[in-house]
Design a protein around this motif. Sequence first.
Motif, PDB file in Angstrom:
ATOM      1  N   PHE A   1     -42.123  53.306  -8.266  1.00 34.24           N
ATOM      2  CA  PHE A   1     -40.982  52.492  -8.675  1.00 34.24           C
ATOM      3  C   PHE A   1     -39.661  53.189  -8.364  1.00 34.24           C
ATOM      4  CE2 PHE A   1     -42.350  54.979 -12.287  1.00 34.24           C
ATOM      5  CZ  PHE A   1     -41.174  55.583 -12.683  1.00 34.24           C
TER       6      PHE A   1
ATOM      7  N   ILE B   1     -46.065  47.337 -11.998  1.00 34.51           N
ATOM      8  CA  ILE B   1     -44.787  48.019 -12.217  1.00 34.51           C
ATOM      9  C   ILE B   1     -43.722  47.501 -11.246  1.00 34.51           C
ATOM     10  CG2 ILE B   1     -43.641  50.265 -12.112  1.00 34.51           C
ATOM     11  CD1 ILE B   1     -46.326  51.479 -12.988  1.00 34.51           C
TER      12      ILE B   1
ATOM     13  N   ILE C   1     -46.396  41.585 -23.385  1.00 31.86           N
ATOM     14  CA  ILE C   1     -46.615  42.718 -24.292  1.00 31.86           C
ATOM     15  C   ILE C   1     -45.464  42.858 -25.268  1.00 31.86           C
ATOM     16  CG2 ILE C   1     -46.632  45.248 -24.381  1.00 31.86           C
ATOM     17  CD1 ILE C   1     -48.436  45.202 -21.965  1.00 31.86           C
TER      18      ILE C   1
ATOM     19  N   TYR D   1     -50.915  37.822 -27.135  1.00 30.30           N
ATOM     20  CA  TYR D   1     -52.218  38.334 -26.725  1.00 30.30           C
ATOM     21  C   TYR D   1     -53.030  37.451 -25.784  1.00 30.30           C
ATOM     22  CZ  TYR D   1     -51.408  42.271 -29.656  1.00 30.30           C
ATOM     23  OH  TYR D   1     -50.868  43.394 -30.185  1.00 30.30           O
TER      24      TYR D   1
ATOM     25  N   TYR E   1     -54.446  38.281 -18.281  1.00 28.37           N
ATOM     26  CA  TYR E   1     -54.068  39.284 -17.275  1.00 28.37           C
ATOM     27  C   TYR E   1     -55.190  40.296 -17.059  1.00 28.37           C
ATOM     28  CZ  TYR E   1     -51.787  43.695 -15.846  1.00 28.37           C
ATOM     29  OH  TYR E   1     -51.465  44.883 -15.244  1.00 28.37           O
ATOM     30  N   ILE E   2     -55.730  40.842 -18.169  1.00 25.97           N
ATOM     31  CA  ILE E   2     -56.769  41.866 -18.022  1.00 25.97           C
ATOM     32  C   ILE E   2     -58.017  41.279 -17.361  1.00 25.97           C
ATOM     33  CG2 ILE E   2     -58.206  43.548 -19.217  1.00 25.97           C
ATOM     34  CD1 ILE E   2     -56.133  43.480 -21.465  1.00 25.97           C
TER      35      ILE E   2
ATOM     36  N   THR F   1     -54.266  51.616 -14.723  1.00 29.99           N
ATOM     37  CA  THR F   1     -52.988  51.187 -15.301  1.00 29.99           C
ATOM     38  C   THR F   1     -53.176  49.968 -16.182  1.00 29.99           C
ATOM     39  OG1 THR F   1     -52.113  51.853 -13.178  1.00 29.99           O
ATOM     40  CG2 THR F   1     -50.580  50.858 -14.698  1.00 29.99           C
ATOM     41  N   VAL F   2     -54.023  49.047 -15.718  1.00 29.63           N
ATOM     42  CA  VAL F   2     -54.265  47.827 -16.481  1.00 29.63           C
ATOM     43  C   VAL F   2     -54.884  48.171 -17.835  1.00 29.63           C
ATOM     44  CG1 VAL F   2     -55.562  45.674 -16.506  1.00 29.63           C
ATOM     45  CG2 VAL F   2     -54.557  46.482 -14.389  1.00 29.63           C
ATOM     46  N   PHE F   3     -55.829  49.108 -17.812  1.00 27.72           N
ATOM     47  CA  PHE F   3     -56.504  49.539 -19.027  1.00 27.72           C
ATOM     48  C   PHE F   3     -55.508  50.151 -20.015  1.00 27.72           C
ATOM     49  CE2 PHE F   3     -59.381  52.095 -21.567  1.00 27.72           C
ATOM     50  CZ  PHE F   3     -60.511  51.303 -21.646  1.00 27.72           C
TER      51      PHE F   3
ATOM     52  N   ILE G   1     -52.259  49.725 -20.072  1.00 26.89           N
ATOM     53  CA  ILE G   1     -51.345  48.676 -20.541  1.00 26.89           C
ATOM     54  C   ILE G   1     -52.008  47.887 -21.672  1.00 26.89           C
ATOM     55  CG2 ILE G   1     -50.270  46.479 -19.908  1.00 26.89           C
ATOM     56  CD1 ILE G   1     -49.684  47.687 -17.173  1.00 26.89           C
ATOM     57  N   ALA G   2     -53.282  47.546 -21.477  1.00 31.48           N
ATOM     58  CA  ALA G   2     -53.996  46.773 -22.485  1.00 31.48           C
ATOM     59  C   ALA G   2     -54.073  47.533 -23.800  1.00 31.48           C
ATOM     60  CB  ALA G   2     -55.407  46.455 -21.986  1.00 31.48           C
ATOM     61  N   LEU G   3     -54.466  48.802 -23.722  1.00 35.31           N
ATOM     62  CA  LEU G   3     -54.621  49.583 -24.947  1.00 35.31           C
ATOM     63  C   LEU G   3     -53.302  49.744 -25.689  1.00 35.31           C
ATOM     64  CD1 LEU G   3     -57.111  52.414 -24.032  1.00 35.31           C
ATOM     65  CD2 LEU G   3     -57.327  50.732 -25.847  1.00 35.31           C
TER      66      LEU G   3
ATOM     67  N   SER H   1     -50.704  47.964 -25.481  1.00 34.29           N
ATOM     68  CA  SER H   1     -50.161  46.704 -25.966  1.00 34.29           C
ATOM     69  C   SER H   1     -50.733  46.360 -27.334  1.00 34.29           C
ATOM     70  CB  SER H   1     -50.423  45.574 -24.975  1.00 34.29           C
ATOM     71  OG  SER H   1     -51.795  45.278 -24.938  1.00 34.29           O
ATOM     72  N   VAL H   2     -51.964  46.762 -27.586  1.00 31.56           N
ATOM     73  CA  VAL H   2     -52.557  46.474 -28.887  1.00 31.56           C
ATOM     74  C   VAL H   2     -52.180  47.524 -29.909  1.00 31.56           C
ATOM     75  CG1 VAL H   2     -54.693  46.211 -30.151  1.00 31.56           C
ATOM     76  CG2 VAL H   2     -54.484  45.301 -27.862  1.00 31.56           C
TER      77      VAL H   2
ATOM     78  N   GLY I   1     -49.750  49.482 -29.924  1.00 28.35           N
ATOM     79  CA  GLY I   1     -48.306  49.665 -30.111  1.00 28.35           C
ATOM     80  C   GLY I   1     -47.882  50.888 -29.331  1.00 28.35           C
TER      81      GLY I   1
ATOM     82  N   SER J   1     -44.844  58.327 -15.943  1.00 34.11           N
ATOM     83  CA  SER J   1     -43.506  57.822 -15.664  1.00 34.11           C
ATOM     84  C   SER J   1     -43.536  56.306 -15.498  1.00 34.11           C
ATOM     85  CB  SER J   1     -42.921  58.505 -14.424  1.00 34.11           C
ATOM     86  OG  SER J   1     -43.645  58.157 -13.277  1.00 34.11           O
ATOM     87  N   GLY J   2     -44.619  55.793 -14.912  1.00 37.42           N
ATOM     88  CA  GLY J   2     -44.769  54.345 -14.778  1.00 37.42           C
ATOM     89  C   GLY J   2     -44.850  53.670 -16.138  1.00 37.42           C
ATOM     90  N   LEU J   3     -45.644  54.262 -17.037  1.00 32.04           N
ATOM     91  CA  LEU J   3     -45.777  53.688 -18.380  1.00 32.04           C
ATOM     92  C   LEU J   3     -44.446  53.712 -19.116  1.00 32.04           C
ATOM     93  CD1 LEU J   3     -49.131  55.190 -19.606  1.00 32.04           C
ATOM     94  CD2 LEU J   3     -48.646  52.841 -19.006  1.00 32.04           C
TER      95      LEU J   3
ATOM     96  N   LEU K   1     -41.553  53.689 -17.838  1.00 34.57           N
ATOM     97  CA  LEU K   1     -40.671  52.707 -17.233  1.00 34.57           C
ATOM     98  C   LEU K   1     -40.897  51.340 -17.859  1.00 34.57           C
ATOM     99  CD1 LEU K   1     -38.749  52.303 -14.601  1.00 34.57           C
ATOM    100  CD2 LEU K   1     -40.697  50.974 -13.878  1.00 34.57           C
ATOM    101  N   LEU K   2     -42.175  51.031 -18.146  1.00 33.49           N
ATOM    102  CA  LEU K   2     -42.493  49.737 -18.740  1.00 33.49           C
ATOM    103  C   LEU K   2     -42.232  49.742 -20.242  1.00 33.49           C
ATOM    104  CD1 LEU K   2     -45.862  49.036 -16.904  1.00 33.49           C
ATOM    105  CD2 LEU K   2     -43.627  48.141 -16.342  1.00 33.49           C
TER     106      LEU K   2
ATOM    107  N   LEU L   1     -43.743  51.761 -22.392  1.00 31.38           N
ATOM    108  CA  LEU L   1     -45.005  51.916 -23.114  1.00 31.38           C
ATOM    109  C   LEU L   1     -45.293  53.351 -23.517  1.00 31.38           C
ATOM    110  CD1 LEU L   1     -47.271  49.528 -21.017  1.00 31.38           C
ATOM    111  CD2 LEU L   1     -46.129  49.060 -23.157  1.00 31.38           C
TER     112      LEU L   1
END
Lengths: 313, 294
Positions: A148, A251, A269, A274, A280-281, B125-127, B129-131, B133-134, B136, B213-215, B217-218, B220
């Motif tokens: 990014f 990203i 998010i 949810y 998405y997942i 990354t998807v994993f 993000i998912a974790l 997101s739940v 927090g 750094s990606g996380l 940035l989002l 997270l």
Amino acid sequence: MKKYLVRRLLFLIPIMLILSIFVFALTYLSPSDPVTLKYARLGVTPDQEMIERTKEEMGLNDPFIVQYGRWLGRVLHGDLGESYKYGTSVWQTLTERIPNTLKLAGAAILLTVLLAVPLGILCAVHQNRFIDYLLRIISFFGVSMPSFWVGFLLMYIFGVRFKVLPVTGSGEFRYLILPALTLAFWMVSLYVRRVRGSMLEEMNKDYLTGGLARGLPKRQIILRQILPNSLLSVITMFGMSIGGLMGGATIIETIFEWQGVGKMAIDAISVKDYPVIQGYILWMAMIYVLVNLGVDLLYRVLDPRIRLEGGRK
Amino acid sequence: MSGTYYLKKAMKDPQFVIFLILAVVLILVPVFAPFVAPNDPIEPDYSNLLIDHSAKYPLGTDEIGRCMLSRLIYGGRTSLLIVFVVILISSVIGVVLGILAGYAGGKVDMLISRITDIFIAVPQTVFVIALVSVLGSSLKNTILAMSLVSWTEYCRVTRALVLSLKENPYVEEGRLGGMNEFQIILKLILPNVFPYLLVNITQDIGAQLLTLSGLSLLGLSSQPPTPEWGAMLSGGRKFIQANPRMIMYPGLTIVMNVVVFNLLGDALRDVLDPRFVKKKHHFRRMREWLNKTE
């Protein structure tokens, strides 16, 4: 081959099942309550009785396994539920967003193939000369930079300094150029090194000597024999990096505000939506698993050594 | 095979020594941040907003007048700490499970391998993000999520190593000499896994920094006002037009760290793994030979 395909497809079932349990558990365990969110969207402040009634209606008082079963049944019919925030069908949102993500990923992959293969060959053929060192240094930095950040630099150069391309946005082709370049830059760096490495490995094998001894021109040996052989390992690598590509796309979509599934998930998010995150997942895992399957199959078709051993296990 | 042998060999390798020193510096500067940083990383200075550079603020200030250099130095504490903790957790889990799978074989191996397969079936990354997101977004959850996706690689590599190591005659000798399985693993297998592990760990630092750094940035990982490199980049992107240095400096810091740790990892690999030295030799011969035939 057929046996192998069946075995691989059968193996997909437990993986997708466990994954679906995980995805469902996400909502089940999540601290936010869909009933409250639903009323918040409608702008109503519910009393205790209303909450209880709606909970019962939505089946939220049933045990986990019952709720999971019901949810799975719906998902298998293509019903991913409704967005908590917007009340729209998640499936519909996904189908609107997926083409954008595919466009971005496709453009990045196309750029990668067009750039990485010729550059990799160039490096291998001119090993340890100036051009080789230059490309290796660039690609080394390419894999050491956050993708990014490359995006920010491109934004700054093309969007702010020279104002030739829009900084952010979605849809038209001119919005696609920068995000695709950003994603491709990282992948090209990765693949140039890989193509170079596997070309050199192939060049060390005896058939190059054999070909030269029989008087074949070197260019012909490199293009017709060494290149196809070395591309095999590149295909394996593609399977391995597709996860990175998809994570990276999430990203990149976010920073360029490209309206794909990744951007959708990140937006979801922040508001704890949810059902959208679940969609998405599931989509990401599905694509990932299928692409990897495709890569493995392609690998088997292209490499006779593996094809012959196909029935080994 | 002993540690001192490798140490002596490593100290003769200039690339290794240079990058080791650089890596130590990169770790020590954030550790001693209170003594090194010129200013407080969190205290805003409203009379010096977004200045380019000055004697007091060598790299300028951000939108609320916080010293960029100090934030970068303190940011290293968060970023590097997360990365090291993640690597510690994931390598311990991965190595223990990898040794179990490789050494015990049979059903244990089957079970562990299937579990790894499932973890590998979801893009990392998807994993994460998912974790997150739940759970927090917090420091703890970021570490947890990143560790959960990272152990599989350690497990895979260790398992493969142990599979070949346990065929060595000295394992059988140890058994005949009266060692139990636990002693064999601890004294004969683990010391031989260790060099490879060290290479993997060093090379993993850069990769984890990039993921983190990606996380950030989002949004997270760490929460403001804690300085963290990815988060600084995320905050700086609003100022890309007027103040591009706000994305330049944090980005360059990340790149610098990734480059140093990656090159250290490469050097370590060359020192510890004789195969790669041989390969280099091959390449040289190949080059001479290619030049000859031209």
